[in-house]
Design a protein around this motif. Structure first.
Motif, mmCIF file in Angstrom:
data_model
loop_
_atom_site.group_PDB
_atom_site.id
_atom_site.type_symbol
_atom_site.label_atom_id
_atom_site.label_comp_id
_atom_site.label_asym_id
_atom_site.label_seq_id
_atom_site.Cartn_x
_atom_site.Cartn_y
_atom_site.Cartn_z
ATOM 1 N N VAL A 296 4.834 -4.354 1.231
ATOM 2 C CA VAL A 296 4.172 -4.184 2.526
ATOM 3 C C VAL A 296 4.912 -3.058 3.234
ATOM 4 C CG1 VAL A 296 3.427 -5.289 4.658
ATOM 5 C CG2 VAL A 296 3.744 -6.663 2.584
ATOM 6 N N TYR A 297 4.204 -1.954 3.498
ATOM 7 C CA TYR A 297 4.897 -0.756 3.970
ATOM 8 C C TYR A 297 4.334 -0.268 5.304
ATOM 9 C CZ TYR A 297 7.120 3.814 3.940
ATOM 10 O OH TYR A 297 7.876 4.909 4.275
ATOM 11 N N GLY A 298 5.235 0.255 6.136
ATOM 12 C CA GLY A 298 4.834 0.820 7.422
ATOM 13 C C GLY A 298 5.226 -0.086 8.569
ATOM 14 N N ALA A 299 4.569 0.070 9.713
ATOM 15 C CA ALA A 299 4.866 -0.774 10.866
ATOM 16 C C ALA A 299 4.598 -2.233 10.516
ATOM 17 C CB ALA A 299 4.008 -0.337 12.053
ATOM 18 N N LEU A 300 5.609 -3.072 10.673
ATOM 19 C CA LEU A 300 5.484 -4.488 10.327
ATOM 20 C C LEU A 300 5.032 -5.245 11.573
ATOM 21 C CD1 LEU A 300 8.659 -4.905 8.088
ATOM 22 C CD2 LEU A 300 6.311 -4.380 7.398
ATOM 23 N N HIS B 283 4.007 -21.414 -1.870
ATOM 24 C CA HIS B 283 2.889 -22.171 -2.443
ATOM 25 C C HIS B 283 3.239 -22.604 -3.865
ATOM 26 C CE1 HIS B 283 -1.200 -23.171 -3.749
ATOM 27 N NE2 HIS B 283 -1.574 -23.122 -2.480
ATOM 28 N N GLN B 284 2.863 -23.834 -4.222
ATOM 29 C CA GLN B 284 3.272 -24.388 -5.522
ATOM 30 C C GLN B 284 2.628 -23.677 -6.706
ATOM 31 O OE1 GLN B 284 2.133 -28.506 -5.531
ATOM 32 N NE2 GLN B 284 -0.065 -28.099 -5.280
ATOM 33 N N ARG B 285 1.460 -23.004 -6.476
ATOM 34 C CA ARG B 285 0.775 -22.386 -7.605
ATOM 35 C C ARG B 285 1.018 -20.875 -7.715
ATOM 36 N NH1 ARG B 285 -3.298 -26.073 -6.164
ATOM 37 N NH2 ARG B 285 -4.541 -24.480 -5.100
ATOM 38 N N ILE B 286 1.812 -20.306 -6.855
ATOM 39 C CA ILE B 286 2.080 -18.871 -6.973
ATOM 40 C C ILE B 286 3.052 -18.626 -8.114
ATOM 41 C CG2 ILE B 286 4.069 -18.773 -5.406
ATOM 42 C CD1 ILE B 286 1.251 -16.159 -5.721
ATOM 43 N N ARG B 287 2.854 -17.552 -8.831
ATOM 44 C CA ARG B 287 3.748 -17.250 -9.952
ATOM 45 C C ARG B 287 5.176 -17.059 -9.437
ATOM 46 N NH1 ARG B 287 1.482 -12.523 -13.219
ATOM 47 N NH2 ARG B 287 3.613 -12.362 -13.968
ATOM 48 N N LYS B 288 6.136 -17.559 -10.172
ATOM 49 C CA LYS B 288 7.517 -17.643 -9.697
ATOM 50 C C LYS B 288 8.258 -16.316 -9.738
ATOM 51 C CE LYS B 288 6.839 -21.943 -9.046
ATOM 52 N NZ LYS B 288 6.498 -22.373 -7.662
ATOM 53 N N ASP B 289 7.663 -15.317 -10.432
ATOM 54 C CA ASP B 289 8.356 -14.033 -10.502
ATOM 55 C C ASP B 289 7.894 -13.061 -9.398
ATOM 56 O OD1 ASP B 289 5.829 -13.633 -11.481
ATOM 57 O OD2 ASP B 289 6.436 -12.410 -13.196
ATOM 58 N N LEU B 290 7.049 -13.545 -8.478
ATOM 59 C CA LEU B 290 6.581 -12.676 -7.392
ATOM 60 C C LEU B 290 7.635 -12.564 -6.303
ATOM 61 C CD1 LEU B 290 4.119 -11.104 -6.118
ATOM 62 C CD2 LEU B 290 3.708 -13.210 -4.820
ATOM 63 N N CYS B 291 7.889 -11.339 -5.870
ATOM 64 C CA CYS B 291 8.719 -11.134 -4.686
ATOM 65 C C CYS B 291 7.986 -10.185 -3.742
ATOM 66 C CB CYS B 291 10.107 -10.609 -5.027
ATOM 67 S SG CYS B 291 10.167 -8.885 -5.552
ATOM 68 N N VAL B 292 8.163 -10.384 -2.465
ATOM 69 C CA VAL B 292 7.534 -9.549 -1.446
ATOM 70 C C VAL B 292 8.593 -8.637 -0.840
ATOM 71 C CG1 VAL B 292 6.420 -9.540 0.832
ATOM 72 C CG2 VAL B 292 5.692 -11.178 -0.928
ATOM 73 N N VAL B 293 8.234 -7.368 -0.693
ATOM 74 C CA VAL B 293 9.139 -6.374 -0.110
ATOM 75 C C VAL B 293 8.536 -5.898 1.211
ATOM 76 C CG1 VAL B 293 10.276 -4.147 -0.425
ATOM 77 C CG2 VAL B 293 9.859 -5.637 -2.407
ATOM 78 N N LEU B 294 9.250 -6.116 2.305
ATOM 79 C CA LEU B 294 8.812 -5.652 3.628
ATOM 80 C C LEU B 294 9.643 -4.439 4.018
ATOM 81 C CD1 LEU B 294 8.562 -9.040 5.607
ATOM 82 C CD2 LEU B 294 6.760 -7.871 4.335
ATOM 83 N N ALA B 295 8.978 -3.318 4.293
ATOM 84 C CA ALA B 295 9.710 -2.090 4.628
ATOM 85 C C ALA B 295 9.057 -1.413 5.824
ATOM 86 C CB ALA B 295 9.737 -1.140 3.432
ATOM 87 N N GLY B 296 9.789 -1.369 6.937
ATOM 88 C CA GLY B 296 9.268 -0.707 8.124
ATOM 89 C C GLY B 296 9.858 -1.260 9.402
ATOM 90 N N THR B 297 9.415 -0.713 10.508
ATOM 91 C CA THR B 297 9.885 -1.154 11.825
ATOM 92 C C THR B 297 9.168 -2.447 12.200
ATOM 93 O OG1 THR B 297 10.233 1.144 12.491
ATOM 94 C CG2 THR B 297 10.111 -0.492 14.246
ATOM 95 N N GLN B 298 9.948 -3.442 12.614
ATOM 96 C CA GLN B 298 9.408 -4.774 12.873
ATOM 97 C C GLN B 298 9.035 -4.963 14.344
ATOM 98 O OE1 GLN B 298 12.577 -7.375 11.648
ATOM 99 N NE2 GLN B 298 12.762 -6.403 9.631
ATOM 100 N N SER B 299 7.857 -5.570 14.564
ATOM 101 C CA SER B 299 7.489 -5.971 15.919
ATOM 102 C C SER B 299 8.317 -7.197 16.300
ATOM 103 C CB SER B 299 6.000 -6.310 15.994
ATOM 104 O OG SER B 299 5.726 -7.487 15.245
#
Length: 396
Positions: free
Chosen positions: A223-227, A242-258
């Motif tokens: 997730v990129y840009g203004a957060l 969530h119990q059914r999401i694949r376990k190797d998923l990671c989320v990357v947040l990059a940007g200025t946070q509100s």
């Protein structure tokens, strides 16, 4: 030829987004370029990118204006203040430089005031980049909460009749269809161009992940840009537990946070996700080097924005790297996705659907097909295409 470019507020990738390529063109043409901006904008790190494109630019400054409350009345007052500020400054500096053309990098900053009061640039030609118009969306089944659509449409019609208006460039193809369908006078002054994007630094996925400390076996969703809340971040982070999401998923947040995103990221549940490397956070505006690393390290790009019917530059950045996208099932982003099949649309109000779509897009065959489509779409974001079109439309 002497050109004035006006940009007094945008920072980071918003500032660089178009002006970078305008300056690249003008550098080749050896035009005399003056940028009217604020001192705060000129001191932001992103401004150094512009200086690299054209070392001969000169700066003129105006004071920054602030909107205290974002409602209709405050926006009109802001636009009126901005109009008279620009008009006064232009009168002074035009005696010094004798401009041939004015380029508005953010037309929407004072379009309504300009439409009502006339051009603040006298007899000098002006053109601009106009993003975020919404009065036409309902015609295409896109729901928006705008209360001033009729007012905006009337003012836009008036704007197109200005003799000194040369061109308006937009990243919204539906606007062009609307203007032609309803035969707006001088609709040919408005032209659609896909957004230009590029990365000036190249990294392998393994190198980028090593530098950013993103686990190599994981599937990284960027997730990129203004957060901000409209990026669908609240909904996306629910997926990670969530119990059914694949376990190797990671989320990357990059940007200025509100402020509300900062508050969210400070909760115990989120802290646990960060501790377990399911969530990685890169604070603030990202340099060109970090930006290139983040996209090189990613497998998927998130453009699942809510209440955000306008286009996104992040979609085009994803295309440069041939990365499939997850989009919301609304607005022009979804229009592009339906047309070019760049990824999967998600229902942000249904977490089970969101989980299903993320798992589905990462299945090998699905993923490969979307990569192929992204490679075809990549040409749309080619800066050379945009620069050549800008030259043909605005300067000729």
């Amino acid at each position: 030829m002497t050109i004035l470019i006006i940009e007094t507020e945008n920072l980071g990738h918003y500032l660089v987004g178009y002006m970078k390529y305008i300056l690249r063109l003008f550098a080749k043409k050896n035009y005399k370029i003056i940028i009217l901006t604020t001192k705060e904008t000129s001191l932001h790190p992103s401004f150094n990118i512009l200086k690299k494109e054209n070392k001969n630019i000169k700066l003129e400054f105006v004071d920054a204006l602030v909107i205290k409350k974002k409602n209709f009345l405050s926006l009109i007052i802001y636009q009126l203040k901005f109009f008279f500020l620009i008009k006064k400054k232009f009168k002074i500096i035009n005696k010094k430089y004798k401009f041939d053309h004015v380029i508005l990098n953010s037309f929407e900053r004072f379009d309504k005031a300009l439409s009502i009061l006339g051009s603040p640039f006298g007899n000098v030609l002006f053109s601009g980049i106009f993003l975020g118009l919404k009065f036409h969306f309902k015609q295409f089944g896109i729901n928006t909460s705008g209360r001033i659509d009729f007012f905006s449409k009337i003012l836009f019609k008036r704007l197109l009749c200005f003799k000194t208006l040369k061109k308006i460039l937009t990243n919204d193809p539906l606007l062009i269809k609307y203007l032609k369908k309803f035969n707006f006078t001088n609709f040919q002054k408005v032209n659609f161009l896909h957004e230009p994007k590029e990365f000036n630094y190249v990294y392998s996925k393994s190198k980028a992940r090593k530098d950013l400390k993103i686990p190599l076996p994981s599937k990284a969703l960027l997730v990129y840009g203004a957060l901000i809340n409209s990026k669908g971040i609240f909904e996306l982070l629910k997926v990670l537990v969530h119990q059914r999401i694949r376990k190797d998923l990671c989320v990357v947040l990059a940007g200025t946070q509100s402020l509300e995103i900062k508050t969210l990221l400070n909760t115990n549940k989120i802290k646990n996700l960060i501790k377990n490397k399911r969530l990685l956070i890169f604070h603030g505006w990202q340099s060109e080097i970090n930006e290139a690393k983040l996209f090189s390290a990613s497998d998927l790009i998130w453009v699942g924005y809510k209440n955000y019917p306008i286009p996104s530059g992040v979609l085009y950045q994803a295309s440069v790297k041939s990365l499939p996208v997850l989009v919301s099932n609304e607005g022009i982003i979804n229009y592009f996705n339906k047309k070019y099949k760049l990824g999967l649309a998600v229902d942000l109000n249904n977490i089970d659907n969101l989980v299903f779509k993320i798992n589905k897009i990462l299945e090998v065959n699905n993923y490969k097909n979307f990569v192929i489509n992204m490679k075809k779409f990549r040409y749309k974001a080619n800066p050379k295409v945009w620069i050549n079109s800008f030259e043909r439309l605005v300067l000729n």
